[in-house]
Design a protein around this motif. Structure first.
Motif, PDB file in Angstrom:
ATOM      1  N   ASP A 230      25.181  -2.001  -5.506  1.00 37.02           N
ATOM      2  CA  ASP A 230      23.968  -1.766  -6.277  1.00 37.02           C
ATOM      3  C   ASP A 230      23.668  -0.268  -6.358  1.00 37.02           C
ATOM      4  O   ASP A 230      23.731   0.437  -5.357  1.00 37.02           O
ATOM      5  CB  ASP A 230      22.789  -2.517  -5.661  1.00 37.02           C
ATOM      6  N   GLY A 405      15.911  -9.608   2.393  1.00 32.29           N
ATOM      7  CA  GLY A 405      15.127 -10.765   1.988  1.00 32.29           C
ATOM      8  C   GLY A 405      13.647 -10.513   2.164  1.00 32.29           C
ATOM      9  O   GLY A 405      12.810 -11.263   1.672  1.00 32.29           O
TER      10      GLY A 405
ATOM     11  N   LEU B 312      21.183  -7.269  -3.921  1.00 34.09           N
ATOM     12  CA  LEU B 312      19.776  -7.018  -3.614  1.00 34.09           C
ATOM     13  C   LEU B 312      18.858  -7.992  -4.349  1.00 34.09           C
ATOM     14  O   LEU B 312      17.850  -8.442  -3.797  1.00 34.09           O
ATOM     15  CB  LEU B 312      19.402  -5.568  -3.955  1.00 34.09           C
ATOM     16  N   VAL B 313      19.186  -8.317  -5.599  1.00 30.01           N
ATOM     17  CA  VAL B 313      18.401  -9.331  -6.320  1.00 30.01           C
ATOM     18  C   VAL B 313      18.557 -10.689  -5.614  1.00 30.01           C
ATOM     19  O   VAL B 313      17.582 -11.394  -5.358  1.00 30.01           O
ATOM     20  CB  VAL B 313      18.864  -9.434  -7.797  1.00 30.01           C
ATOM     21  N   THR B 315      19.468 -11.449  -2.497  1.00 31.55           N
ATOM     22  CA  THR B 315      18.857 -11.591  -1.169  1.00 31.55           C
ATOM     23  C   THR B 315      17.338 -11.651  -1.294  1.00 31.55           C
ATOM     24  O   THR B 315      16.678 -12.342  -0.525  1.00 31.55           O
ATOM     25  CB  THR B 315      19.256 -10.440  -0.225  1.00 31.55           C
ATOM     26  N   ALA B 316      16.771 -10.927  -2.258  1.00 30.79           N
ATOM     27  CA  ALA B 316      15.319 -11.009  -2.473  1.00 30.79           C
ATOM     28  C   ALA B 316      14.929 -12.431  -2.854  1.00 30.79           C
ATOM     29  O   ALA B 316      13.929 -12.966  -2.360  1.00 30.79           O
ATOM     30  CB  ALA B 316      14.884 -10.020  -3.557  1.00 30.79           C
ATOM     31  N   GLY B 319      14.932 -14.616   0.033  1.00 29.60           N
ATOM     32  CA  GLY B 319      13.746 -14.347   0.844  1.00 29.60           C
ATOM     33  C   GLY B 319      12.451 -14.694   0.131  1.00 29.60           C
ATOM     34  O   GLY B 319      11.370 -14.397   0.631  1.00 29.60           O
ATOM     35  N   GLU B 320      12.563 -15.305  -1.064  1.00 27.71           N
ATOM     36  CA  GLU B 320      11.392 -15.710  -1.862  1.00 27.71           C
ATOM     37  C   GLU B 320      10.480 -14.529  -2.156  1.00 27.71           C
ATOM     38  O   GLU B 320       9.261 -14.649  -2.224  1.00 27.71           O
ATOM     39  CB  GLU B 320      10.630 -16.852  -1.168  1.00 27.71           C
ATOM     40  N   ASP B 321      11.106 -13.364  -2.333  1.00 30.24           N
ATOM     41  CA  ASP B 321      10.373 -12.124  -2.590  1.00 30.24           C
ATOM     42  C   ASP B 321      10.509 -11.791  -4.082  1.00 30.24           C
ATOM     43  O   ASP B 321      11.611 -11.602  -4.574  1.00 30.24           O
ATOM     44  CB  ASP B 321      10.989 -11.011  -1.725  1.00 30.24           C
TER      45      ASP B 321
END
Lengths: 409, 409
Positions: A230, A405, B312-313, B315-316, B319-321
């Protein structure tokens, strides 16, 4: 806070004073509490600047500012905040940069285009620039020549250790110094430079020559590393020269008198780039990937990055599994020419596959032992030409997911 | 074994008999114990075949064989083993394919080029083809028209559920059937087709027309999904037609009488592709990404895949972020044209960012609620043109690392 990377260096290097450079770090509360998050670096009048930046098409407001400033080749003050990237903040973000620059120029008594600003942290959140502008005078009053480690700490985000490197070089018989600091961690697949890194020298070299050296050095260092494929909106690498060392002025990057300086600068950039990889989010292994036999150096680089960015290669390394079949897969998906039936792979120096298949009587024992170490060496020859390249990455572990996360919370 | 994907369908579809197709699964012990790992599908004489394959330059020996066979447009028998990919196995691997094909042709009483073989599993390990060839006669004796779920199970590797889909279509007043099965899990970023998928119909359509339909359908289904950006050496998608349905023969993919068949075939391929994503290694969320406003449909696809492949998208999302700044980052790194200051982002239908910045008074509450669901919808308009595309992926979780850190052991 995340635990210290197991790949962290034993200590921060002992970095000398660079004549014409003074530093200050300050806690202004942009995001973090109880730690510094603002760095000021003042450069004496007459200092030059060069820079390389992210190729992201959604580059941050500070990056756009620095691109303009660096075109002048002049520098007096660097202002870096951590905790907020001031990226994707629209006209509000541009105004934040302008207010920061105006205030800094007023305090330093210089032109706004001699001010460089960087921001790092969450994307899309308005930068509370009043916290920075109201702290600038106090920070400015603290400027001191020796505060390198504090400077490296002030720019950290999810980094687990401050990153610094120092070299000396000889230019035409005169000793010059080069100091650099960097921050990294995640969103690391620089397409120009990684995240934030600042390099300072007292050498007397023109801005044009510095720019050429920096570009060439970046292509061999920061552009050869990846943590997670990224690319940040904020990647910034700046090189400043105060011209205080007393060497005869040099204006051409190809000048032979720069040979040692160039070698030392490149070495320092690679040192910082490796430190960034070794502090990649969740990293437990440092991975070197050498590709040879490619159609060109560029093709070798693309193949190397395909291996370095493969989640399957990276998770296998995290699991200490010498799953070289995944290296074959990554070569195949790179899109660059490779001769499947001539491909060879070495892991930890041991020939694993040759002429397109596993070597006869392959004994995995020494390879399995190598996989348990902290530095993993993979070499691939794709059997079509003479192009070669080397890239570096880290493994992909549970900690990467833990960190990312919940980064904003 | 890994736990059932939380995104698994409630049940395997009720798949009808397809006239001219008989299936058998068998346990021949290539890798797995206590489960079937060999699939045979016999097709009546006169059956046609079309296929699309991985673009990997390190494609497996079975893929190379199928490329040759499919050029004849004819098919009598499909032989699939799971547990070993027979990839990067050099001349030994090619010989394994040849022995399997020869034995199968002898048993089925057909030409070797009417035999299709696929292998899936670990790369770089010699295929113990004698386990297959010695089991072929027994498996052949078990052929039966209705064993679709068993067939889907026999080709699984780290899949947590068997994948099947069925549709009926009308061609010129005659009802035809289409059944498909697939396997997926990891190493999913098809550049032509994903992993293994086989589709069968009783329609009377020429091999050339089938090939054109399959290529177009793949571009809208399997080529729009990604689990981990890694492209397999074994990706194979085959479409067989027995011509038993009694429709008037069709030889041109552009024939208007194929409109309904084409729509149903494309829908079935998308269904299978979604099932592959929903069983992506470690998947806990199914993610739909719509990109609009791009310079072209191709550019929109590239931007969509950059978002879908961003660790990064992903894993976010795990993590429900609702970290939409990472979507901005991924757009920026895609290399395709985007207007940062016109960019808009919707998550779960809620406008989060518009005109290059977060919307005034942004309330994250509904977006945070959406992130807790199993299906995540991201829409991005990059503000430069009319190109649009949709792609699908899953999140990146700890389970992906668990599965792939120890796949071979």
């Amino acid at each position: 806070m995340t635990a210290l990377s197991p790949l962290a260096p034993a200590s921060f290097p002992d970095m000398p004073v660079i004549d014409g450079v003074r530093l200050a770090s300050h806690a202004c509360g942009v995001r973090y509490a109880g730690r510094t998050d603002l760095l000021l670096v003042e450069l004496d009048p007459g200092s030059r600047a060069a820079g390389v930046f992210t190729r992201s098409l959604t580059a941050s407001a500070p990056v756009e500012w620095c691109r303009t400033a660096v075109a002048t080749g002049r520098a007096r003050l660097l202002v870096v905040n951590s905790g907020n990237a001031n990226a994707f903040t629209g006209s509000v973000g541009i105004a934040s940069v302008q207010r920061t620059v105006d205030k800094a120029a007023e305090i330093a008594g210089c032109a706004p285009t001699e001010i460089y600003v960087s921001s790092t942290g969450t994307i899309g959140v308005r930068l509370p620039d009043e916290k920075i502008t109201s702290a600038l005078a106090d920070a400015y009053a603290k400027l001191t020549p020796g505060a390198w480690q504090d400077a490296a700490k002030a720019i950290m985000t999810t980094d687990t250790y401050p990153k610094g490197a120092t070299r000396t070089a000889i230019i035409d018989g005169v000793t010059v110094r080069i100091n650099g600091i960097a921050k990294g961690s995640g969103m690391i697949a620089p397409d120009m430079a990684t995240m934030l890194s600042y390099v300072f020298t007292d050498a007397d070299i023109s801005a044009e020559a510095l720019q050429a050296l920096l570009k060439a050095g970046t292509d061999r260092s920061f552009n050869c590393i990846t943590v997670d494929s990224d690319t940040s909106t904020s990647d910034t690498l700046l090189l400043f020269a105060t011209a205080k060392a007393g060497n005869s002025p040099i204006t051409d990057a190809a000048d032979r008198r720069l040979a040692d300086f160039k070698a030392k600068l490149f070495d320092l950039l690679l040192d910082l780039a490796h430190q960034v990889v070794k502090d990649g989010e969740g990293a437990s292994k440092f991975v070197s990937i050498k590709v040879g036999g490619a159609a060109s150096a560029r093709a070798a680089h693309v193949i190397g990055m395909a291996i370095a960015n493969s989640p399957l290669v990276k998770t296998a390394i995290a699991g200490e599994d010498a799953n070289w079949g995944r290296v074959v897969m990554a070569v195949g998906k790179s899109g660059e020419k490779a001769n499947r039936d001539k491909l060879s792979i070495r892991i930890g120096g041991v020939l694993v596959a040759d002429q397109g298949e596993v070597v006869p009587g392959y004994d995995e024992t020494p390879v399995a032992a190598h996989m348990k170490g902290q530095t993993i060496e993979i070499e691939v020859d794709v059997g079509v030409g003479r192009g070669k390249a080397q890239v570096w990455t880290c493994d992909l572990t549970h900690a990467y997911i833990d960190i990312n996360g919940s980064y904003r919370t």
